[in-house]
Design a protein around this motif. Structure first.
Motif, short mmCIF file in Angstrom:
data_model
loop_
_atom_site.label_atom_id
_atom_site.label_comp_id
_atom_site.label_asym_id
_atom_site.label_seq_id
_atom_site.Cartn_x
_atom_site.Cartn_y
_atom_site.Cartn_z
N PHE A 30 0.86 -1.17 0.00
CA PHE A 30 0.00 0.00 0.00
C PHE A 30 0.91 1.24 0.00
O PHE A 30 1.73 1.40 0.91
CB PHE A 30 -0.90 0.02 1.24
N VAL A 64 -1.08 -2.71 -4.52
CA VAL A 64 -2.53 -2.79 -4.69
C VAL A 64 -3.16 -1.41 -4.89
O VAL A 64 -4.31 -1.30 -5.33
CB VAL A 64 -3.19 -3.49 -3.48
N GLY A 65 -2.43 -0.35 -4.57
CA GLY A 65 -3.00 0.98 -4.76
C GLY A 65 -2.12 2.08 -4.19
O GLY A 65 -1.23 1.83 -3.37
N PHE A 67 -2.59 5.68 -2.22
CA PHE A 67 -3.61 6.36 -1.42
C PHE A 67 -3.09 7.76 -1.07
O PHE A 67 -2.04 7.89 -0.43
CB PHE A 67 -3.92 5.54 -0.16
N ILE A 88 -1.90 1.15 -11.87
CA ILE A 88 -2.05 1.03 -10.42
C ILE A 88 -3.19 1.95 -9.99
O ILE A 88 -3.16 3.15 -10.30
CB ILE A 88 -0.75 1.42 -9.69
N PRO A 89 -4.22 1.46 -9.30
CA PRO A 89 -5.32 2.33 -8.90
C PRO A 89 -4.88 3.41 -7.92
O PRO A 89 -4.03 3.17 -7.04
CB PRO A 89 -6.32 1.36 -8.25
N VAL A 90 -5.44 4.61 -8.08
CA VAL A 90 -5.11 5.76 -7.24
C VAL A 90 -6.37 6.21 -6.52
O VAL A 90 -7.42 6.41 -7.16
CB VAL A 90 -4.54 6.92 -8.09
N PHE A 91 -6.28 6.39 -5.20
CA PHE A 91 -7.44 6.73 -4.37
C PHE A 91 -7.20 8.08 -3.68
O PHE A 91 -6.10 8.37 -3.22
CB PHE A 91 -7.67 5.66 -3.30
N ASP A 115 -7.20 5.26 -14.04
CA ASP A 115 -7.55 4.41 -12.90
C ASP A 115 -7.60 5.20 -11.59
O ASP A 115 -6.86 4.94 -10.64
CB ASP A 115 -6.56 3.25 -12.80
N HIS A 117 -9.90 6.76 -8.31
CA HIS A 117 -11.07 6.40 -7.52
C HIS A 117 -11.30 7.43 -6.41
O HIS A 117 -10.38 7.69 -5.62
CB HIS A 117 -10.88 5.01 -6.90
#
Length: 570
Positions: A30, A64-65, A67, A88-91, A115, A117
């Motif tokens: 993470f 996994v992301g 943050f 890679i997902p970005v939150f 990607d 979120h």
């Protein structure tokens, strides 16, 4: 089977900015923030500095992301460099994600990245090894979050940038109830902001700062040039409000600034009280000077370089007499020399300078009391101070110890250190490779210490070029050497020095031709050493010495001789 957890800082420790921390829970990584920092004085020509991603690149399949805590460059600025070619997902919060999109869209290699979120303080994301959730914090930009990772070995909390302000507007308010809840569930490790840990002075609340900005606008008769960080939405809002109440128009100087402000306005994080408050640059001449506010943030949100260009008349808008340059950002201590130089340039241009930090203690980061309150609310068992020079991390450790936390539970780490969390406690594990990657123009990581050293020498002692042509076959110097200098000495006033330098060039090259097996690198190295010793003895300076040695073309000479012989025969 017990979890294996590693917490690895890749930036943000013993420095200002460049926040990036990885929490590795078994086979899941993470990433908390992905920021950059602006160069300090000795990094000549460098635009920005980002973390070294080597370890993460080698383990990219585990990520996994990403943050994000907020939308400032120290948290999102390195995204375009890290996301190239990666999915890679970005939150992050709504505003943070919009600013991250602007960042990535500016880079050709990440402009198609989609990607992203949006999360809020009620979001909880379940992964195989941990659950990620968020809590609202107070900072100089809306949508600032702290991050919680809930694991089998307890909660890991990263505060991001924060302070406590009891009169903050709703969109900036800290969620104290959520902090209390997190603390009641038990926090194993706290990564907490240290940027203002050395201060025992109460930070002035934003209501007081708003009144101060308006008073400044009210009592100046000429133009006001506001220097601010583009993403400091709180300060931009205060400038807009003050301009409206003093009947001034606002000019936005840069595309990045305008995109940031338009985005904040679209999301209702920034309000404009009159439709015609913001005017284009081309309309400046339509208004008297006492009705203008010019907001300058500079490229990538760094205003000092932009102010220097304005003072030197190298930008679209020049600083002129009777202007007031109002610096509303609080620079780090490392930038004090640059700030002083900028102020001097502004005064030379005939303007005045006023800094908000001269009269108020304005900061987006918590002071000693804020840090202690955060510790008392979360009740962490272990603490790793982050974001700040070593003295600030150390001050944070003292602050934590005053609350009752033992020193053995506080880790003053550095970038690349690995904090291992196990069932029986937390300890330092073997470090990983970490460092700085310097961005110069379009070059990423191609500037190393040797290049920086040469730039520093060039800026201080200049360059000395020796040009000579040789005939290797006859072992002779064909023409008298020439020497050229830039930034070293004034040639006309140092003719004797130049003449002696030419003699040394002659002697060194002829010695190589007569007594050594010919080798280009040896010849140039001998010339650098001999000239370097002589020039230092005479001037106590170490210029960069550049030998330019040319060899006469033997084939061309033979061809010319044949032509002459043939012509004579005719």
């Amino acid at each position: 089977m017990s979890q294996s957890i590693k917490v690895i800082p890749f930036g943000g420790l013993r420095e200002n900015g460049k926040n990036m921390y990885a929490v590795e829970v078994d086979d899941e990584i993470f990433i908390l923030d992905c920021g950059l920092k602006y160069p300090e004085n000795e990094l000549l020509g460098i635009d920005v500095v980002i973390p070294d991603f080597s370890y993460l690149e080698a383990n990219v399949d585990k990520i996994v992301g990403i943050f994000l805590t907020h939308g400032h460059a120290d948290a999102i600025g390195a995204l375009p460099y890290f996301l190239k070619g990666r999915d890679i997902p970005v939150f992050g919060s709504k505003l943070t994600i919009e600013l991250a999109k602007i960042n990535t869209e500016n880079d050709p290699l990440t402009k198609k990245f989609k990607d992203f979120h949006v999360v809020d303080e009620k979001t909880a994301i379940d992964f195989d090894k941990a659950t990620v959730s968020f809590f609202k914090t107070t900072h100089s930009i809306p949508g600032s979050f702290g991050i919680v990772l809930k694991t089998a070995l307890g909660q890991i909390v990263y505060t991001g940038d924060f302070k406590f302000d009891q009169v903050a507007k709703p969109m900036y308010q800290t969620d104290f109830a959520r902090l209390t809840q997190i603390g009641s569930e038990g926090v194993t490790l706290l990564l907490s902001d240290s940027a203002n840990a050395g201060s025992t002075v109460n930070t002035d609340n934003e209501l007081k700062i708003s009144k101060y900005v308006e008073e400044t606008f009210k009592y100046h008769d000429g133009r006001i040039i506001v220097a601010s960080v583009a993403s400091n939405i709180t300060r931009i809002q205060q400038v807009f409000d003050a301009a409206y109440h003093t009947d001034r128009k606002v000019v936005l100087t840069g595309l990045d600034l305008e995109r940031t402000i338009r985005t904040a306005m679209r999301l209702n994080y920034l309000t404009v009280k009159a439709d015609d408050l913001i005017i284009p640059v081309k309309d400046i001449r339509k208004y008297d000077d006492d009705r203008l506010v010019i907001v300058e943030t500079g490229r990538m949100g760094e205003p000092l370089k932009a102010l220097q260009k304005m003072a030197q008349k190298r930008s679209r808008i020049h600083i002129q007499e009777h202007d007031l340059v109002f610096i509303t950002t609080t620079p780090s201590y490392a930038m004090e020399t640059n700030v002083a130089r900028t102020k001097d340039m502004i005064y030379r241009a005939g303007a005045e300078v006023k800094s908000i930090s001269d009269d108020l203690h304005a900061s987006g980061h918590g002071n000693k009391m804020d840090l202690q309150l955060m510790i008392n609310l979360l009740k962490p068992k272990y603490l790793m101070p982050v974001q700040g020079e070593y003295r600030l991390l150390d001050a944070h450790a003292e602050v934590a110890h005053e609350t009752g936390m033992p020193y053995k539970n506080i880790f003053l780490a550095q970038n690349g250190d690995v904090l291992a969390i196990e069932a029986d406690g937390v300890h330092l594990a073997p470090a990983v490779d970490s460092g700085n990657v310097m961005i110069d123009g379009s070059g990423v990581g191609d500037i190393g210490n040797i290049v920086l050293r040469d730039r520093k020498v060039l800026s201080e002692d200049g360059i000395f070029v020796a040009v000579v042509t040789i005939n290797r076959k006859t072992k002779k110097i064909v023409a008298k050497p020439k020497v050229i200098t830039r930034g070293f000495v004034y040639i006309k006033a140092n003719r004797d020095l130049m003449a002696e330098s030419i003699e040394i060039v002659n002697s060194t090259i002829q010695n190589n031709l007569d007594h050594k097996e010919f080798d280009w690198s040896t010849l140039k190295q001998d010339l650098r050493e001999d000239l370097g010793h002589f020039l230092y003895e005479q001037t106590h300076r170490h210029p960069v010495i550049l030998p330019v040695i040319m060899e006469i073309n033997q084939n061309k000479i033979r061809s010319q001789n044949h032509k002459k012989a043939a012509k004579s025969a005719d």
